[in-house]
Design a protein around this motif. Sequence first.
Motif, PDB file in Angstrom:
ATOM      1  N   GLU A   1      -0.998   3.411 -40.712  1.00  0.00           N
ATOM      2  CA  GLU A   1      -2.204   2.369 -42.025  1.00  0.00           C
ATOM      3  C   GLU A   1      -3.533   3.487 -41.452  1.00  0.00           C
ATOM      4  OE1 GLU A   1      -3.847  -1.510 -43.752  1.00  0.00           O
ATOM      5  OE2 GLU A   1      -1.996  -1.261 -43.100  1.00  0.00           O
ATOM      6  N   ASP A   2      -3.810   3.232 -40.291  1.00  0.00           N
ATOM      7  CA  ASP A   2      -4.991   4.317 -39.814  1.00  0.00           C
ATOM      8  C   ASP A   2      -5.129   5.799 -40.285  1.00  0.00           C
ATOM      9  OD1 ASP A   2      -6.201   1.254 -38.643  1.00  0.00           O
ATOM     10  OD2 ASP A   2      -5.136   2.086 -36.738  1.00  0.00           O
ATOM     11  N   PHE A   3      -3.622   5.981 -40.010  1.00  0.00           N
ATOM     12  CA  PHE A   3      -3.317   7.239 -40.013  1.00  0.00           C
ATOM     13  C   PHE A   3      -4.414   7.694 -41.615  1.00  0.00           C
ATOM     14  CE2 PHE A   3      -0.740  11.206 -41.898  1.00  0.00           C
ATOM     15  CZ  PHE A   3      -1.691  11.803 -40.874  1.00  0.00           C
ATOM     16  N   ALA A   4      -3.488   6.909 -43.055  1.00  0.00           N
ATOM     17  CA  ALA A   4      -3.209   6.618 -44.060  1.00  0.00           C
ATOM     18  C   ALA A   4      -5.272   6.954 -44.231  1.00  0.00           C
ATOM     19  CB  ALA A   4      -2.980   5.562 -45.110  1.00  0.00           C
ATOM     20  N   ILE A   5      -5.744   5.668 -43.967  1.00  0.00           N
ATOM     21  CA  ILE A   5      -6.955   5.389 -43.805  1.00  0.00           C
ATOM     22  C   ILE A   5      -8.094   6.574 -43.394  1.00  0.00           C
ATOM     23  CG2 ILE A   5      -9.145   4.005 -43.705  1.00  0.00           C
ATOM     24  CD1 ILE A   5      -6.874   2.130 -43.803  1.00  0.00           C
ATOM     25  N   GLY A   6      -7.735   6.791 -42.376  1.00  0.00           N
ATOM     26  CA  GLY A   6      -8.773   8.319 -41.731  1.00  0.00           C
ATOM     27  C   GLY A   6      -8.387   9.363 -42.701  1.00  0.00           C
ATOM     28  N   PHE A   7      -6.854   9.797 -42.749  1.00  0.00           N
ATOM     29  CA  PHE A   7      -7.174  11.100 -43.714  1.00  0.00           C
ATOM     30  C   PHE A   7      -7.520  11.369 -44.803  1.00  0.00           C
ATOM     31  CE2 PHE A   7      -4.271  13.543 -46.848  1.00  0.00           C
ATOM     32  CZ  PHE A   7      -4.254  14.784 -45.454  1.00  0.00           C
ATOM     33  N   SER A   8      -7.437  10.217 -45.740  1.00  0.00           N
ATOM     34  CA  SER A   8      -8.142   9.295 -46.889  1.00  0.00           C
ATOM     35  C   SER A   8      -9.175   9.917 -46.990  1.00  0.00           C
ATOM     36  CB  SER A   8      -7.720   7.996 -48.001  1.00  0.00           C
ATOM     37  OG  SER A   8      -6.262   8.220 -47.282  1.00  0.00           O
ATOM     38  N   LEU A   9     -10.151   9.485 -45.856  1.00  0.00           N
ATOM     39  CA  LEU A   9     -11.960   9.714 -45.680  1.00  0.00           C
ATOM     40  C   LEU A   9     -11.753  10.956 -45.161  1.00  0.00           C
ATOM     41  CD1 LEU A   9     -12.455   5.838 -43.871  1.00  0.00           C
ATOM     42  CD2 LEU A   9     -13.235   6.466 -46.459  1.00  0.00           C
ATOM     43  N   SER A  10     -11.850  11.949 -44.416  1.00  0.00           N
ATOM     44  CA  SER A  10     -12.015  13.054 -44.060  1.00  0.00           C
ATOM     45  C   SER A  10     -11.603  13.706 -44.604  1.00  0.00           C
ATOM     46  CB  SER A  10     -11.255  13.355 -42.616  1.00  0.00           C
ATOM     47  OG  SER A  10      -9.636  13.462 -42.493  1.00  0.00           O
ATOM     48  N   GLU A  11     -10.397  13.410 -45.320  1.00  0.00           N
ATOM     49  CA  GLU A  11      -9.883  14.969 -46.459  1.00  0.00           C
ATOM     50  C   GLU A  11     -10.828  14.615 -47.849  1.00  0.00           C
ATOM     51  OE1 GLU A  11      -7.928  17.684 -45.789  1.00  0.00           O
ATOM     52  OE2 GLU A  11      -8.108  16.865 -44.551  1.00  0.00           O
ATOM     53  N   GLY A  12     -11.381  13.546 -47.490  1.00  0.00           N
ATOM     54  CA  GLY A  12     -12.727  13.470 -48.941  1.00  0.00           C
ATOM     55  C   GLY A  12     -11.685  12.445 -50.151  1.00  0.00           C
TER      56      GLY A  12
ATOM     57  N   ALA B   1     -10.356   7.138 -37.167  1.00  0.00           N
ATOM     58  CA  ALA B   1     -11.272   7.171 -37.956  1.00  0.00           C
ATOM     59  C   ALA B   1     -10.480   6.085 -39.223  1.00  0.00           C
ATOM     60  CB  ALA B   1     -11.023   8.713 -38.842  1.00  0.00           C
ATOM     61  N   GLY B   2      -9.436   5.653 -39.003  1.00  0.00           N
ATOM     62  CA  GLY B   2      -9.097   4.686 -39.432  1.00  0.00           C
ATOM     63  C   GLY B   2      -9.498   3.565 -39.198  1.00  0.00           C
TER      64      GLY B   2
END
Length: 282
Positions: A66-77, A202-203
């Motif tokens: 879940e952290d990965f999904a949040i961080g990926f979503s933010l860092s990839e814009g 990040a997530g």
Amino acid sequence: MKRDVPSPDSAAGTAEMPAQRTFAVRRWRHGAAGTEVDHLAEEVPVALEYNGISHAVMLATPADLEDFAIGFSLSEGIVEAAADLYGIDVEAGAQGITVRVEIATGAFVALKGRRRALAGRTGCGLCGTESLDEVMRMPAPVSSEATFDPAVFEHAFSALHKRQALLRDTGATHAAGWMRADGELALVREDVGRHNALDKLAGALARGGQEDIARGAVIVTSRASYEMVQKTAAIGAGVLAAVSGPTAMAVRLAESAGITLAGFVRGGSLVVYSHPQRLQIA
């Protein structure tokens, strides 16, 4: 969104898929052979779906997804803020893990306008990128007035090493950590891929919402590549410190993004490549 309060260190894997597995191996040491049990970090395909549409498949350690999904979503814009993430569901299957993410309508419309097929490999930062514009996304300059005694980084990296449970068991993972202004290591995330570890961090930061981003620093156990600087900028942190060296492209991006980039942070020394004003070096 299905959320739990993140623990400072979390790498237990999903209920259906552990973060590490054991194997019987033959070990040869100093001329003698024997049978032992070895621990290996798990690496599985993780498919990220947004509003029912497949977007990316990455190879990752099945922990803190879940952290990965949040961080990926933010860092990839894909989203501009964690508030644009409405729900995350993690489902393990025979071939891997699917992470279904529900995002705001506006974010989904924008995503469909620039959809790409992204086939990720361990440590791959540009796999599947369709255009040079996507590669060279220029983040907004960070706003951070944090300053650090260089000595605190050595202490933080020492603490990071001690808290890398997966590395201790398997020897096969990278870690990203969040260091507060006083040098305390507040969060640690691990993964077989260095980019994934930073996305997980990040997530975790976005989920917790309690850290003063303007006064902290990101520390990583890898080299400082261009993508690592991009992700640090997406977090809004003013400092990225790496145990290994940076690339020239990473230094150029750090300079333009206002990030203090330090490399070779080990053995009581470091090298500062951009914006040295945040480190108290005479």
